[in-house]
Design an enzyme around this catalytic site. Structure first.
Site, mmCIF file in Angstrom:
data_model
loop_
_atom_site.group_PDB
_atom_site.id
_atom_site.type_symbol
_atom_site.label_atom_id
_atom_site.label_comp_id
_atom_site.label_asym_id
_atom_site.label_seq_id
_atom_site.Cartn_x
_atom_site.Cartn_y
_atom_site.Cartn_z
ATOM 1 C CB ILE A 92 63.150 -15.315 36.959
ATOM 2 C CG1 ILE A 92 63.126 -15.302 38.499
ATOM 3 C CG2 ILE A 92 62.889 -13.926 36.393
ATOM 4 C CD1 ILE A 92 64.185 -14.449 39.126
ATOM 5 C CG HIS A 109 53.776 -15.111 46.037
ATOM 6 N ND1 HIS A 109 55.019 -15.653 45.798
ATOM 7 C CD2 HIS A 109 53.857 -14.467 47.225
ATOM 8 C CE1 HIS A 109 55.830 -15.330 46.806
ATOM 9 N NE2 HIS A 109 55.154 -14.603 47.678
ATOM 10 C CG LEU A 144 60.041 -12.591 41.890
ATOM 11 C CD1 LEU A 144 59.878 -13.607 40.775
ATOM 12 C CD2 LEU A 144 61.180 -12.988 42.813
ATOM 13 C CG ASP A 145 56.523 -13.046 43.649
ATOM 14 O OD1 ASP A 145 56.019 -13.784 42.792
ATOM 15 O OD2 ASP A 145 57.353 -13.445 44.476
HETATM 16 C C1 GRF Z 1 52.316 -22.935 45.770
HETATM 17 O O1 GRF Z 1 52.482 -22.644 47.128
HETATM 18 C C2 GRF Z 1 52.321 -21.666 44.945
HETATM 19 O O2 GRF Z 1 51.734 -20.592 45.596
HETATM 20 C C3 GRF Z 1 53.791 -21.419 44.770
HETATM 21 O O3 GRF Z 1 54.368 -22.704 44.618
HETATM 22 C C4 GRF Z 1 53.523 -23.677 45.210
HETATM 23 C C5 GRF Z 1 53.156 -24.646 44.134
HETATM 24 O O4 GRF Z 1 52.348 -25.701 44.574
HETATM 25 N N1 GRF Z 1 54.024 -20.521 43.658
HETATM 26 P P1 GRF Z 1 51.768 -26.736 43.536
HETATM 27 O O5 GRF Z 1 52.950 -27.238 42.695
HETATM 28 O O6 GRF Z 1 50.731 -26.053 42.697
HETATM 29 O O7 GRF Z 1 51.197 -27.851 44.364
#
Ligand code: GRF
Length: 201
Positions: A92, A109, A144-145
């Site tokens: 975070i 996300h 968050l998000d």
């Molecule tokens: C993805 O699913 C992204 O949405 C999430 O973490 C994952 C990271 O994947 N936040 P990568 O490391 O970019 O392959």
């Protein structure tokens, strides 16, 4: 536009942006560093392979999140960062770092926000029984998000999907969405008005 990318793991979203820059789809941008909180992150190997500075900042060496993020801010400034991408970064981020880069930190996300915030979003979607899910690229705010949404892509949830098969199909859309959004940012096409992000023609 100088981009710094924060990572913790595999780095497929980082790779997608690297590829888009290398093939000229995104112009006038360069990734000046990739920072990881995990030494073994495969994303650091990807950076190295493409001649990008990779930096491991060890959380164990800092006594608080604030101190850790102060170090990150120092690195971001030193690299003259214009845009920060979170790409599978699992920590975070503190409010001071977000303030310093207001509307210049972007996250991806794996759900249609505001549904399924937090970890294991794909499993949350399966468990809930939704028929469609997707990914969301958004500006980062202290909650968050929860920041202003820039782009979403949608896919159906199939009857036989597990969290893993869903995550795998979703990743294809994530990788597309992230490079598209970075291009829009770099081209100066994103206009933030409160919670609403408009794309200039
Ligand atoms: C993805 O699913 C992204 O949405 C999430 O973490 C994952 C990271 O994947 N936040 P990568 O490391 O970019 O392959």
């Amino acid at each position: 536009v100088k981009i710094s990318v924060l990572v913790s793991g595999r780095g497929t979203n980082l790779q997608s942006v690297i590829d888009a820059i290398e093939c000229g789809e995104i112009q006038n941008a360069e990734i000046t560093c990739v920072v990881s909180d995990k030494e073994e992150a495969f994303a650091l190997k990807r950076a190295e392979k493409h001649g990008i500075t990779g930096i491991f900042v060890n959380p164990a060496e800092f006594s608080s999140r604030q101190e850790y993020d102060d170090k990150l801010l120092e690195i971001l400034k030193e690299k003259e960062t214009d845009l920060v991408l979170l790409a599978g970064y699992l920590r975070i981020i503190s409010a001071s770092l977000i303030d310093a880069y207001k509307n210049r930190i972007i996250n991806i996300h794996p759900s249609l926000l505001p549904s399924f915030k937090g970890l294991n979003a794909q499993k949350q979607a399966i468990d809930y029984g939704v028929k469609f899910t997707g990914c969301t690229v958004h500006f980062v705010e202290p909650d968050l998000d929860a920041g202003p949404i820039i782009m979403q892509k949608i896919i159906p949830v199939l009857e036989n999907d597990t969290a893993d098969t869903l995550a795998e199909r979703l990743l294809v859309e994530e990788n597309k969405a992230y490079r598209e959004v970075v291009k829009l940012f770099v081209d100066g096409k994103l206009e933030v008005d409160g919670r609403s992000v408009k794309i200039k023609k």
